[in-house]
Design a protein around this motif. Structure first.
Motif, PDB file in Angstrom:
ATOM      1  N   LYS A 278       0.809  -1.204   0.000  1.00  0.00           N
ATOM      2  CA  LYS A 278       0.000   0.000   0.000  1.00  0.00           C
ATOM      3  C   LYS A 278       0.851   1.266   0.000  1.00  0.00           C
ATOM      4  CE  LYS A 278      -3.981  -2.126   2.284  1.00  0.00           C
ATOM      5  NZ  LYS A 278      -4.934  -2.089   3.425  1.00  0.00           N
ATOM      6  N   GLU A 279       2.115   1.126  -0.068  1.00  0.00           N
ATOM      7  CA  GLU A 279       3.014   2.284  -0.146  1.00  0.00           C
ATOM      8  C   GLU A 279       3.033   2.851  -1.555  1.00  0.00           C
ATOM      9  OE1 GLU A 279       6.850   2.125   2.222  1.00  0.00           O
ATOM     10  OE2 GLU A 279       6.379  -0.021   1.996  1.00  0.00           O
ATOM     11  N   ARG A 280       3.261   4.114  -1.602  1.00  0.00           N
ATOM     12  CA  ARG A 280       3.376   4.786  -2.895  1.00  0.00           C
ATOM     13  C   ARG A 280       4.790   5.346  -3.067  1.00  0.00           C
ATOM     14  NH1 ARG A 280      -1.637   6.377  -5.322  1.00  0.00           N
ATOM     15  NH2 ARG A 280      -3.454   5.870  -4.011  1.00  0.00           N
ATOM     16  N   GLY A 281       5.166   5.550  -4.306  1.00  0.00           N
ATOM     17  CA  GLY A 281       6.461   6.150  -4.597  1.00  0.00           C
ATOM     18  C   GLY A 281       6.491   6.658  -6.033  1.00  0.00           C
ATOM     19  N   LEU A 282       7.637   7.176  -6.436  1.00  0.00           N
ATOM     20  CA  LEU A 282       7.835   7.652  -7.806  1.00  0.00           C
ATOM     21  C   LEU A 282       8.276   6.458  -8.649  1.00  0.00           C
ATOM     22  CD1 LEU A 282       8.088  10.058  -9.820  1.00  0.00           C
ATOM     23  CD2 LEU A 282      10.462  10.308  -9.040  1.00  0.00           C
ATOM     24  N   ARG A 283       7.379   5.991  -9.481  1.00  0.00           N
ATOM     25  CA  ARG A 283       7.692   4.807 -10.289  1.00  0.00           C
ATOM     26  C   ARG A 283       8.489   5.220 -11.526  1.00  0.00           C
ATOM     27  NH1 ARG A 283       3.345   0.445 -12.883  1.00  0.00           N
ATOM     28  NH2 ARG A 283       4.900  -0.779 -14.051  1.00  0.00           N
ATOM     29  N   VAL A 284       9.572   4.473 -11.782  1.00  0.00           N
ATOM     30  CA  VAL A 284      10.411   4.713 -12.962  1.00  0.00           C
ATOM     31  C   VAL A 284      10.386   3.428 -13.787  1.00  0.00           C
ATOM     32  CG1 VAL A 284      12.679   5.399 -13.812  1.00  0.00           C
ATOM     33  CG2 VAL A 284      11.875   6.257 -11.607  1.00  0.00           C
ATOM     34  N   GLU A 285       9.871   3.541 -14.998  1.00  0.00           N
ATOM     35  CA  GLU A 285       9.698   2.365 -15.867  1.00  0.00           C
ATOM     36  C   GLU A 285      10.499   2.541 -17.150  1.00  0.00           C
ATOM     37  OE1 GLU A 285       6.043   0.283 -18.351  1.00  0.00           O
ATOM     38  OE2 GLU A 285       5.600   1.356 -16.491  1.00  0.00           O
ATOM     39  N   ARG A 286      11.276   1.537 -17.484  1.00  0.00           N
ATOM     40  CA  ARG A 286      12.056   1.579 -18.724  1.00  0.00           C
ATOM     41  C   ARG A 286      11.135   1.345 -19.906  1.00  0.00           C
ATOM     42  NH1 ARG A 286      16.839  -2.446 -18.729  1.00  0.00           N
ATOM     43  NH2 ARG A 286      17.383  -1.267 -20.607  1.00  0.00           N
ATOM     44  N   THR A 287      11.182   2.235 -20.880  1.00  0.00           N
ATOM     45  CA  THR A 287      10.348   2.105 -22.088  1.00  0.00           C
ATOM     46  C   THR A 287      11.181   1.713 -23.298  1.00  0.00           C
ATOM     47  OG1 THR A 287      10.617   4.479 -22.509  1.00  0.00           O
ATOM     48  CG2 THR A 287       8.678   3.796 -21.236  1.00  0.00           C
ATOM     49  N   ARG A 288      12.502   1.740 -23.174  1.00  0.00           N
ATOM     50  CA  ARG A 288      13.385   1.385 -24.297  1.00  0.00           C
ATOM     51  C   ARG A 288      14.448   0.429 -23.771  1.00  0.00           C
ATOM     52  NH1 ARG A 288      15.052   7.139 -26.740  1.00  0.00           N
ATOM     53  NH2 ARG A 288      15.959   5.817 -28.367  1.00  0.00           N
ATOM     54  N   PRO A 289      14.080  -0.816 -23.545  1.00  0.00           N
ATOM     55  CA  PRO A 289      15.005  -1.789 -22.945  1.00  0.00           C
ATOM     56  C   PRO A 289      16.250  -2.039 -23.774  1.00  0.00           C
ATOM     57  CG  PRO A 289      12.739  -2.598 -22.934  1.00  0.00           C
ATOM     58  CD  PRO A 289      12.756  -1.384 -23.793  1.00  0.00           C
ATOM     59  N   ALA A 290      16.233  -1.741 -25.071  1.00  0.00           N
ATOM     60  CA  ALA A 290      17.403  -2.015 -25.917  1.00  0.00           C
ATOM     61  C   ALA A 290      18.570  -1.080 -25.603  1.00  0.00           C
ATOM     62  CB  ALA A 290      17.012  -1.892 -27.385  1.00  0.00           C
ATOM     63  N   LEU A 291      18.309   0.053 -24.972  1.00  0.00           N
ATOM     64  CA  LEU A 291      19.391   0.993 -24.664  1.00  0.00           C
ATOM     65  C   LEU A 291      20.239   0.473 -23.507  1.00  0.00           C
ATOM     66  CD1 LEU A 291      17.496   4.409 -24.867  1.00  0.00           C
ATOM     67  CD2 LEU A 291      18.912   3.324 -26.612  1.00  0.00           C
ATOM     68  N   ASP A 292      21.552   0.672 -23.628  1.00  0.00           N
ATOM     69  CA  ASP A 292      22.443   0.247 -22.547  1.00  0.00           C
ATOM     70  C   ASP A 292      22.221   1.069 -21.282  1.00  0.00           C
ATOM     71  OD1 ASP A 292      23.571  -1.685 -24.112  1.00  0.00           O
ATOM     72  OD2 ASP A 292      25.245  -0.413 -24.772  1.00  0.00           O
ATOM     73  N   SER A 293      21.832   2.317 -21.442  1.00  0.00           N
ATOM     74  CA  SER A 293      21.559   3.164 -20.272  1.00  0.00           C
ATOM     75  C   SER A 293      20.432   4.131 -20.614  1.00  0.00           C
ATOM     76  CB  SER A 293      22.813   3.939 -19.845  1.00  0.00           C
ATOM     77  OG  SER A 293      23.209   4.828 -20.881  1.00  0.00           O
ATOM     78  N   THR A 294      19.587   4.353 -19.668  1.00  0.00           N
ATOM     79  CA  THR A 294      18.503   5.328 -19.800  1.00  0.00           C
ATOM     80  C   THR A 294      18.558   6.249 -18.592  1.00  0.00           C
ATOM     81  OG1 THR A 294      17.029   3.701 -18.789  1.00  0.00           O
ATOM     82  CG2 THR A 294      16.972   3.903 -21.206  1.00  0.00           C
ATOM     83  N   ALA A 295      18.000   7.453 -18.716  1.00  0.00           N
ATOM     84  CA  ALA A 295      18.189   8.461 -17.669  1.00  0.00           C
ATOM     85  C   ALA A 295      16.900   9.195 -17.355  1.00  0.00           C
ATOM     86  CB  ALA A 295      19.270   9.447 -18.085  1.00  0.00           C
ATOM     87  N   MET A 296      16.857   9.723 -16.162  1.00  0.00           N
ATOM     88  CA  MET A 296      15.785  10.624 -15.740  1.00  0.00           C
ATOM     89  C   MET A 296      16.432  11.808 -15.031  1.00  0.00           C
ATOM     90  SD  MET A 296      14.164   9.037 -12.252  1.00  0.00           S
ATOM     91  CE  MET A 296      13.498  10.647 -11.873  1.00  0.00           C
ATOM     92  N   ALA A 297      15.668  12.872 -14.884  1.00  0.00           N
ATOM     93  CA  ALA A 297      16.185  14.078 -14.230  1.00  0.00           C
ATOM     94  C   ALA A 297      15.080  14.731 -13.429  1.00  0.00           C
ATOM     95  CB  ALA A 297      16.750  15.057 -15.251  1.00  0.00           C
ATOM     96  N   LEU A 298      15.454  15.300 -12.312  1.00  0.00           N
ATOM     97  CA  LEU A 298      14.576  16.132 -11.492  1.00  0.00           C
ATOM     98  C   LEU A 298      15.095  17.559 -11.648  1.00  0.00           C
ATOM     99  CD1 LEU A 298      14.555  13.676  -8.512  1.00  0.00           C
ATOM    100  CD2 LEU A 298      12.549  14.230  -9.898  1.00  0.00           C
ATOM    101  N   VAL A 299      14.316  18.408 -12.314  1.00  0.00           N
ATOM    102  CA  VAL A 299      14.779  19.730 -12.757  1.00  0.00           C
ATOM    103  C   VAL A 299      14.162  20.811 -11.876  1.00  0.00           C
ATOM    104  CG1 VAL A 299      14.968  21.303 -14.713  1.00  0.00           C
ATOM    105  CG2 VAL A 299      14.923  18.821 -15.105  1.00  0.00           C
TER     106      VAL A 299
END
Length: 250
Positions: free
Chosen positions: A140-161
């Motif tokens: 029942k806990e909530r959080g900021l979910r981060v989901e990969r949408t391009r699994p073929a990439l060696d690395s993917t990124a997010m930013a808090l601006v």
């Protein structure tokens, strides 16, 4: 009867008469010569000689009134280039009030995320989908979910601006919790912009792990404009999603 004879009528043939006629002429010449000598003497006394005889020193010139000589002007110097104005220190992030109320200011909040994206911040993703307020799997806990949408990439990124740069002080830290992805957990490389380094976080699978990062290890600057998180899929390629929470500065 004798007629009287005047002297005027006597003939000039007599020598004595001729002598008498020249006498007045000589007398007049003497008088004129004497007058000329007197005039020359007067002029000599009244007017100083214009020609100085050889060997004599000329008369001294009259003194000139003394005046202060002008002070020598200092040599012109190229004015020094103005030193750059010191950069004004940025204000630190705005604190969040205690309790359920949130202090809304023009500065980004010190709470970057928890339980929602903080005031003055926004979340973006590159090859990732970022969804605030999502439930953790089976909890029942909530959080900021981060989901990969391009699994073929060696690395993917997010930013808090941040809406405006946040000022940093010595000893400031970045704190966050990471819920690792199922089975294999999650590996993140964390940095800031502007920055000079990153740190690696290895979060075990299906559990919360808390981290505290010294911002001095990420940047030598006195400000930051965003927080960067890169998913190291080259190390853990099977990560599909994970969660973040309680992201704060200080």
């Amino acid at each position: 009867m004798d007629q009287g004879v005047s002297a005027a009528g006597l003939p000039d043939a007599v020598d004595g008469g001729q002598h008498r006629r020249r006498a007045p002429i000589v007398t007049g010449q003497r008088v004129g010569l004497i007058a000329l000598l007197v005039a020359v003497a007067v002029a000599t006394v009244a007017v100083p000689p214009l020609i100085t005889p050889s060997g004599d020193k000329p008369a001294a010139a009259p003194p000139v009134p003394f005046s202060q000589p002008p002070s020598p002007s200092s040599p012109s110097k190229t004015p020094p280039s103005p030193s750059p104005a010191p950069r004004k220190a940025l204000a630190a992030c705005a604190p969040v009030a205690e309790g359920s109320s949130v202090e809304v200011t023009a500065r980004p909040s010190c709470v970057v995320y928890g339980p929602a994206v903080g005031n003055g911040w926004r979340a973006t993703g590159d090859g990732l989908k970022v969804i605030p307020g999502e439930f953790l799997p089976g909890r029942k806990e909530r959080g900021l979910r981060v989901e990969r949408t391009r699994p073929a990439l060696d690395s993917t990124a997010m930013a808090l601006v941040a809406a405006t740069p946040v000022g940093l002080r010595s000893g400031d830290t970045l704190k966050l919790r990471v819920w690792g992805g199922r089975e294999f957990g999650t590996v993140l490389r964390v940095g800031v912009t502007p920055g000079s380094g990153t740190v690696k976080l290895t979060a075990p699978a299906e559990r919360w792990t808390s981290y505290s990062i010294k911002l001095a290890d990420l940047t030598s600057r006195d400000r930051l404009s965003r927080i960067d998180l890169v998913v190291a899929a080259d190390e853990v390629p099977n990560v599909t999603n994970f969660f973040l929470d309680d992201i704060t500065l200080r």
